[in-house]
Each structure stands twice: as C-alpha cells, then as structure tokens.
Design an enzyme around this catalytic site. Sequence first.
Site, PDB file in Angstrom:
ATOM      1  N   LYS A  36       7.479  -0.492   1.468  1.00 57.50           N
ATOM      2  CA  LYS A  36       6.223  -1.041   0.955  1.00 57.50           C
ATOM      3  C   LYS A  36       5.991  -0.683  -0.505  1.00 57.50           C
ATOM      4  O   LYS A  36       5.439  -1.477  -1.252  1.00 57.50           O
ATOM      5  CB  LYS A  36       5.050  -0.587   1.803  1.00 57.50           C
ATOM      6  CG  LYS A  36       4.751   0.864   1.642  1.00 57.50           C
ATOM      7  CD  LYS A  36       3.568   1.306   2.473  1.00 57.50           C
ATOM      8  CE  LYS A  36       3.496   2.803   2.458  1.00 57.50           C
ATOM      9  NZ  LYS A  36       2.499   3.359   1.602  1.00 57.50           N
ATOM     10  N   THR A  37       6.451   0.506  -0.906  1.00 53.18           N
ATOM     11  CA  THR A  37       6.276   0.870  -2.314  1.00 53.18           C
ATOM     12  C   THR A  37       7.071  -0.088  -3.188  1.00 53.18           C
ATOM     13  O   THR A  37       6.609  -0.540  -4.231  1.00 53.18           O
ATOM     14  CB  THR A  37       6.760   2.305  -2.564  1.00 53.18           C
ATOM     15  OG1 THR A  37       6.232   3.130  -1.536  1.00 53.18           O
ATOM     16  CG2 THR A  37       6.292   2.805  -3.903  1.00 53.18           C
ATOM     17  N   ASP A 258      -2.973   0.400  -1.722  1.00 55.77           N
ATOM     18  CA  ASP A 258      -1.963   1.007  -0.852  1.00 55.77           C
ATOM     19  C   ASP A 258      -2.670   1.903   0.170  1.00 55.77           C
ATOM     20  O   ASP A 258      -3.794   2.332  -0.062  1.00 55.77           O
ATOM     21  CB  ASP A 258      -0.993   1.835  -1.707  1.00 55.77           C
ATOM     22  CG  ASP A 258       0.271   2.197  -0.935  1.00 55.77           C
ATOM     23  OD1 ASP A 258       0.457   1.683   0.192  1.00 55.77           O
ATOM     24  OD2 ASP A 258       1.072   2.993  -1.459  1.00 55.77           O
ATOM     25  N   GLU A 259      -2.007   2.219   1.268  1.00 53.63           N
ATOM     26  CA  GLU A 259      -2.556   3.081   2.331  1.00 53.63           C
ATOM     27  C   GLU A 259      -3.952   2.596   2.753  1.00 53.63           C
ATOM     28  O   GLU A 259      -4.892   3.378   2.880  1.00 53.63           O
ATOM     29  CB  GLU A 259      -2.624   4.543   1.871  1.00 53.63           C
ATOM     30  CG  GLU A 259      -1.320   5.109   1.331  1.00 53.63           C
ATOM     31  CD  GLU A 259      -0.279   5.427   2.397  1.00 53.63           C
ATOM     32  OE1 GLU A 259      -0.506   5.095   3.584  1.00 53.63           O
ATOM     33  OE2 GLU A 259       0.771   5.989   2.041  1.00 53.63           O
ATOM     34  N   GLN A 300      -0.395   5.214  10.840  1.00 53.34           N
ATOM     35  CA  GLN A 300      -0.334   6.366   9.945  1.00 53.34           C
ATOM     36  C   GLN A 300      -1.704   6.736   9.396  1.00 53.34           C
ATOM     37  O   GLN A 300      -1.818   7.368   8.350  1.00 53.34           O
ATOM     38  CB  GLN A 300       0.630   6.085   8.791  1.00 53.34           C
ATOM     39  CG  GLN A 300       2.059   5.934   9.247  1.00 53.34           C
ATOM     40  CD  GLN A 300       3.012   5.771   8.082  1.00 53.34           C
ATOM     41  OE1 GLN A 300       3.220   6.672   7.298  1.00 53.34           O
ATOM     42  NE2 GLN A 300       3.590   4.572   7.971  1.00 53.34           N
ATOM     43  N   ARG A 660       9.230  10.951   8.494  1.00 56.25           N
ATOM     44  CA  ARG A 660       9.630  11.397   7.144  1.00 56.25           C
ATOM     45  C   ARG A 660      11.130  11.618   7.078  1.00 56.25           C
ATOM     46  O   ARG A 660      11.696  11.721   5.990  1.00 56.25           O
ATOM     47  CB  ARG A 660       8.950  12.718   6.749  1.00 56.25           C
ATOM     48  CG  ARG A 660       7.430  12.736   6.627  1.00 56.25           C
ATOM     49  CD  ARG A 660       6.885  11.617   5.826  1.00 56.25           C
ATOM     50  NE  ARG A 660       6.510  10.503   6.703  1.00 56.25           N
ATOM     51  CZ  ARG A 660       6.296   9.270   6.287  1.00 56.25           C
ATOM     52  NH1 ARG A 660       6.418   8.969   5.026  1.00 56.25           N
ATOM     53  NH2 ARG A 660       5.966   8.306   7.134  1.00 56.25           N
TER      54      ARG A 660
END
Length: 790
Positions: A36-37, A258-259, A300, A660
């Site tokens: 996504k980044t 984002d997020e 998340q 992660r």
Amino acid sequence: MSASSDYLAHLNPSQRQAVEHFEGPLLVVAGAGSGKTRALTYRIAHLIRQHGVDPENILAVTFTNKAAKEMKARLETIFAQVWAQQEFGQRFELLGEYEKTQLMSKVYKKITKPLWIGTFHSLCSRILRYDIDKYRDERGRSWTKKFSIFDENDVQGVIKNIITKEMDLDEKQFNPRTIRYKISNAKNLGHSPDQFLKENPGYKGRVMSEIYQAYQAQLVANNALDFDDLILLPTRLFQQNESILGYWHRKFNHILVDEYQDTNRIQYDLIRLLSTNGEDQPKNWDWRGRSTFVVGDADQSIYSFRMADFTILLNFQEDFGDRLPDAQTQTMVKLEENYRSRENILQAANCLIENNSQRIDKVLKPTRTGGDDIILFKADDERDESRFVVDKILELKQVNPELNFGSFAILYRTNAQSRPFEERLLSYRIPYSIVGGFKFYDRQEIKDAIAYLRILVNPADTVSLLRIINTPRRGIGKSTIESFVNASKELDIPLWEILTDETSVQTLAGRASKKTLQFANFLQTIQSQITELPASSILNLVLEQSGYVEELKQKGTEEADNRLANLAELDNAIRQFEAESEDPSLVEFLASASLSSDLDDLQEDAEKVSLMTLHSAKGLEFPVVFLVGLEQGTCPHARSIDDPLDLEEERRLCYVGITRAQENLFLTHARVRYVWGSLETKVPSQFLQELPPELLSDPFTGRGSSRKTSNSSQKNPSIAQKQRQALKATKSNGATSLTWEVGDRVIHANFGEGVVTHIFGTGLKVNLAIKFPGISPKIIDPRLDSLRRP
DNA sequence: CGTACTGCTCGTGAT
DNA sequence: GAGCAGTACG
C-alpha cells in the site's frame, strides 16, 4: 520507454487501479504487506506526472512522521530518475556529482517541498500557524499563532493542579489520569465541556465537566493547545468559517489518508470537510479535478484507546462511495496479495484473525511460498525467554550471512517487557535500538531547555515559566512564586506580565525581588532577539546566561555530564532542523519537537536489533520477528481480557505482530514472570491456541509442540473451539438459512434491536453491518453472534 | 529556602 | 520499581 509506464509496470492490477484512479472517492482495502505504501507513493507521482496536478494541491496524511519522511524520500527517488532521463537521457546514478546535486535540489523545490505530507497532528499544526487567530471557541476565546503545544506531562500537571489546588477535590475520587483520559476522549468526539455534561449526567459528570471547563480556561490562559486540540481546532474553525474552509478545500484537491482504520471522529470530520467543502448532500459534490483516497485495513485497527474507530473505514462506501456491491463498485479496491511474508506465516495470521467477528472478509494471499516452521518456545521465566531470543539471533546471524542485527525485531505488548532483553543484549554487546518508553524530549534537562524556549516564544506559557523560574536555583523560592501566581490569577493576566513589571515584583517579592528582576531582564533581552538570531543561537544564549550549563559543569558528576551531553544533542537537533526545514524558526522547531516520536529516527539500515511494542511495529517489517510474552494477561493484556471487543483488538495487535515477519517468526511465552516485583504464574495466550498446530514447532525437537496444549484444552475449550461449537449450534437452529437484506430488523443479545445497513460477502461467509440506536455501527457475523428477528 | 528521606500508590498502548 | 507527596532536618 517513458519513465511513467516504467513504474506502473511494477504494480499488480489492483495496485494499478488504485494508482491510476483520478477523480472521486476511493477506498483501498489493503491487507498487511500488500504494497500500500508503494500504491500511495506511485499515486502521488502519477497525479503529478500524468494529470499535471501541482504538488501544492496534494494533501497526504500518514500515521507517523517517519512514514511521511520515507514517502518524500521515495518520491524524490522517482522524480530524480524521471528527470534524469528527460534532461540528460541517462539514469540518475550515471550523472556527475554536480548534476546530481542540482537535480535533487530541483526535485526538492518543485516536488517535496510544496507537497503537504505528514501526520494529522503536524499538518493541522501547520494549518493553525496560518489561521488559528481566526478561530473562536464556544466562549468566544482565541489563541495566537505563537501557541505552545502541551505534551502529556504538561497536561497531566495542569489537570492535577486543577483537581487538587483549584477545586480542592479528593484525588482518589477524581483520579487525574482517568479524568485526563475522559477529557481527551470527549475532545476526540468533538464534545465541548457543555456537551460532556450532557453525556455524563450526575454528580461525577458535573464535577468532571467543571474540571474540563477549568482545563480549557488554563489552555486559553497559556495560549496553549493539547494534542487533541491540534485536530479539533481546525475542524471547528472550518465548521464556523466558510471562507477559510473554502480556501483549504480549494487548495487540497487531492487528499490521501493512510491507516484510515485508525482515524477517529474528529479526523474523519476534518477530511470530510476538506473533501466536500462542508456540503452535506452527495449530489452537490463536485469531484472534478478532485479525489479523496483512503487506505486501510480494519484487521489492523489497534488504536481504539485513542478513540480510533474502524467503522469509519467500513462506512466509507456509504459516506463517499457508490454503495455498489463489491463486484461492481468503482469506489473500492482490495489489495489482498501479500508480498512480505512466507506462506506459513500468512496462514497463521489468517487463521488467527478469523476468530474476530468484527471484520470485512479478507484473506491475505501469499506470493512467497514455503518458509521455515514457526517456532513456539516455552520459557521458564522472562530471563529464560530473553536468553532464548538473543541466542537465536546470534545463531541465525551466524548461519545466514544475509542477516545482520538490523534484520531482527523483538516485539512485545507493553514497554515494561523490554528490560530483560535490553540487559541481555547489553551483556552480549549486541547493538540494539529501542523505540518508545522514555523519549529524548522527556528528559529533564531537555524539557527545561524547551521550557526556556517556549516562554521566549509564547510569554503566556505560564506552565513553562513555572518550570524554569527557579531552575537553576536563583533564589526565587516557593512562597515568592506563590505570591506571584496569586497576583496573576487575581488580575487574570499571565505570570510573565507580573514578572516584567518592576513595581509589582518589588511589592510582591521582598528579598527575592532583585533576583526576580534579573531573571526577567535576562529573558527579555534574549526575547528581543528571537526574530533576528537563529534558533540554535537562542538556545545557547539561554543555556549560558541562565546559568544552566554552569551549574551542571560545576556538579561534575557522571549524571551532570550526561545531561550536558544531552543538551549538546539538543543543539545538534536544532542545527539539523535549521539546515533541513523550510521555516527554521524557533516556533517551528518547538512544534516539531512536540510532535516528534522516537520511531521517527529508527533507521532500518543501522544494523541494530529493534525492540518495540506491537503498536509501534505497525507499518514496519523485519526478516525475523520474535513475538514475546504471549501469555494471558500480558498479550492479551489483562485490562482487555474480559471485554469481547477489547479482546478482538488484542487479537488484531497479535495479528499485526505476526504479519511483520518476512522469513522467520518466533513466538515465546514464559511459565512464570515477575510482575510489579512479584512472581506470577502465567498461562499461555489463548491466541496461541488459535493458530494451526501443524504450523508450529518446538525449537529443540522440531516437532509440533502445541499438541499437548490443544489436547488439554478439550475440557477448557479455546475461544476458537467455542466459536466452532457456536457455529454448529446456529447452523442447526437454522439461523443462517435466513437470507439477510439491508433494512432487516434484528435483535442482538447485547446490543438490543438494530437495523441491517450493509451486507459484506456472499453465501455462508456473510457479515452484517448493524446500526443499533445510540452506538456506532457494529459488524457482526450472524453465524457467531446470535441474532434474532423481532 | 533547599534537600534528603520515607512511605505510599499505581501500573497498556502514543501523536 | 518508579514517581510523587509529605516531612524532617540542615
């Protein structure tokens, strides 16, 4: 070949759809490790290159300053490459040093400098530096552009003072910490003290709203804001002033967040206002040349304690989107391919998160097959746990030359768990860096220095003034200070104005008046220079002339030397800020210091083992991850274990930890652990039982180690087993044979009667969004939660 | 006025 | 284990 098609070639079809989306709203549901980044960065590049969008018309909200910095760096790389081709017909690396420097400074000037990229807090503080003086609060009060930002410590101090001194309340009955938390929550919902009173009736609510009221008065008197205000004020300002909203709405044509799952109500309101110009009717929205692009993953969402609300993400299609089913919608894209983790790690993650009822159905699809077994280690105690982890690090590093110390992360639920790992790493002389806990800017000497700077910039900042009025000691004692403070309260003017009035000081201070006037004089002299001299010079003037450095030098203790070294470090930080920042003023430095977190300077290439909480690990990735302290009461945390929704958030936290890992994942738990100085026996985390046993193996025998646990859990079934049983039960009573429709009325055992507003998924895998009166919408799996028809 | 000591309470996560 | 308030003492 054009450079733009070059970068698009690196994207999968969904990513490409996200990047190429131009006008209108788009929700990108992006699973962990789904790139996504990359999608966000390329989208910004694409808007500028393909659609000719001016960088100054783009607003990108990231979750940390570090993410913002990285995104800027990636954009600079892209544009440096593109322009190197255009202008020199060569790859950037092949250019001469001079050309490289020229090109990079052009990229900075034309692209990254005008872009607005940052966290909600830093972007909002920037907006407030322009417009805060136009804002009036509900009592008509205002702030100036020199406002201070109070950190958590300042705020706690003010609230405690109000409770114990101003209102003379019992600290036990009105715990400052708890009340601080409630006020913060209220602000994040946009509630003023009056609204707070409505929400919290009764004696306690009344007193708390008075505390809130008094706290606001203190903030105004200090010309200060807390973290929540940084977002609340611009939002309110936009609501009360159409032309200011209009300006920022027209400026930010393209908004990226984002997020998005971790945004709260006020942040949502802010984004909505900027996107729609305050127009409520979707039919009146004009998306020409505009977009609102949000990226997130409900699985998340781990910041509910900060009032983050992932139903905001779930509602995006309703709020902004075309409301069409998943297969037809033009306003949602799902990124489900995972490029980060090995297949078995993903299987474990998927399996764990399926135990949550509140989610959109989404499965991470592996692109990297195979991988080593996930290792589950049962330690005797926390020292045994740390020994295992550190030994493993050394062992893996030795066996695998591709790994360096920077390839390893130790992740835990609470900061307090770091100590045994630190001690062991230290004794083995392994370099490590620890994120969180005690920050640089939390150190006493740094806070003192910052307080000096704050009072120079913002003389109304009495909290800072009181911190340093007698630091270093200059004979202005408690009773003298008290009489000054009383006078300033009596006259309703800042303490600073008393101190700078010779007559007042002489009247109030007696013996200490000479010292006080000296102190006030010295600060005033420096103050007159703050616009002329660079920030670093101001800092040095203050530290020298206040006698602060002198006192530390005279002490000569190891501690004092340490403090001097830290002050030198602060000097470095200011100089670096002056070199890098577009506005190197003292005000801006203070703002950036308040908003910095030590995650910001974590370097991946530093060859140091990373230690951090699961919260801090969000957005990061490591070849080898140790997820430690997986015990009931630790992870899941004791304070969340009894509430099903809190428990789901703990599970998401664990999910974040697992996802992660790129290559290897180690899970550890201890049989006993010292908690607050006393030994406690620990039960393995229920999350361990929710992982597929065949994926886990014992570090020594290599065989499945969880067989025993899953057998012994027959009598005491795990949550997963319970849910499977519940599933059977609902199936047999035929509840799932009912088909659901939007608008259906249902009765839920806990939430009462509600209405179905969305249906996610099809067939057996159906989740319902249900709106119950008075609470935020719930996503519910009808197979796991018993729902009845009225 | 300043400091050293004691005893008490409190304990998740963080921009 | 730490941070803080209260207190005794220099």
